[in-house]
Scaffold this motif. Sequence first.
Motif, PDB file in Angstrom:
ATOM      1  N   ALA A 206      -3.025  15.669 -27.971  1.00 12.45           N
ATOM      2  CA  ALA A 206      -1.930  16.278 -28.405  1.00 12.45           C
ATOM      3  C   ALA A 206      -1.003  16.973 -27.415  1.00 12.45           C
ATOM      4  N   SER A 207      -1.450  17.538 -26.436  1.00 16.74           N
ATOM      5  CA  SER A 207      -0.747  18.318 -25.419  1.00 16.74           C
ATOM      6  C   SER A 207      -0.135  17.657 -24.223  1.00 16.74           C
ATOM      7  N   GLY A 208      -0.595  16.236 -24.242  1.00 17.21           N
ATOM      8  CA  GLY A 208      -0.142  15.416 -22.942  1.00 17.21           C
ATOM      9  C   GLY A 208      -1.239  15.777 -21.949  1.00 17.21           C
ATOM     10  N   ARG A 209      -2.179  16.396 -21.987  1.00 16.66           N
ATOM     11  CA  ARG A 209      -3.065  16.563 -20.688  1.00 16.66           C
ATOM     12  C   ARG A 209      -4.033  15.296 -20.507  1.00 16.66           C
ATOM     13  N   ILE A 210      -4.133  14.581 -21.327  1.00 13.46           N
ATOM     14  CA  ILE A 210      -4.824  13.067 -21.300  1.00 13.46           C
ATOM     15  C   ILE A 210      -3.741  12.103 -22.028  1.00 13.46           C
ATOM     16  N   ASP A 211      -3.671  10.856 -21.515  1.00 15.73           N
ATOM     17  CA  ASP A 211      -2.775   9.932 -22.185  1.00 15.73           C
ATOM     18  C   ASP A 211      -3.413   9.034 -23.251  1.00 15.73           C
ATOM     19  N   PHE A 212      -4.706   8.875 -23.114  1.00 16.46           N
ATOM     20  CA  PHE A 212      -5.453   7.876 -23.849  1.00 16.46           C
ATOM     21  C   PHE A 212      -6.757   8.377 -24.228  1.00 16.46           C
TER      22      PHE A 212
END
Length: 276
Positions: A206-212
């Motif tokens: 949700a926070s963009g710290r992983i992409d998938f």
Amino acid sequence: MANDALISELYELTISIGVKAAELARGYREGGIEVAATKSSIADIVTEGDRETEQFIRRALAEARPDDGFLGEEFDPTPGTSGLTWVVDPVDGTVNYLYGIEACGVSIAVVEGDPTGDDWRALAGVVVDIFTGRIYSATEGRGAFCDGVPMHASRTTELPVTLIGTGFPYDPELREKQGRVLAKMLGITRDVRRIGAACIDLVMLASGRIDFYYDRTLNPWDYMAGVLIAREAGAVVRGPRGNEQPQHALLVGASPALLEKLQPQLEAWLAEEGLL
């Protein structure tokens, strides 16, 4: 169907109880905890911190919302009459919790419908990081937040710069098979992060710290709050083969474009290993 005023009330209750539950769990950890029991295998553990935290959440919700149902990880479900069910993992990431690794959370969501099937609607959810106290929250249609600040999922679409997250089951044979799938995934993506708590993986998405993010053998209490938060942050989270809702067989999440690129390949590799 729940109206806006009720959803706001449920949201505030979710956060209030989640914060207190995380404080309780953190206190148990600081006081020293031991394994209370094992479940599916010797590696699949539960502590008294898990049990006492769930009992606290149950009591608090029963006092505030006596007609609602309750589905938690540690004890038998309680049916309700209101059409709403609270889905709770008191300590998601119990092994991290035991070892003092700062990646575990209290996960609480309230849903309309049957959370064990496909016909449910998550209204409000919170994940509270037990060690840091960070609060990740969302309500349907109102966005996702970390400590009150809006969160936005990654928009990455290119595989070579995609950072993936995943988890592993406790069964050694399944781990070996999933390891072979992960090795193939690493051949076409940037890297992997294996955190050890599905609710934390989902708020990282949700926070963009992983992409998938992908995982298997999850239960509703593992993912319900995190799925709502990730979806409200702009990620698509779904199950295998076109299922709109996550399944025990597979949960995947990413930006829409990245999901269309990577999910078919992931499912093909899982199928080769007899995992789908």
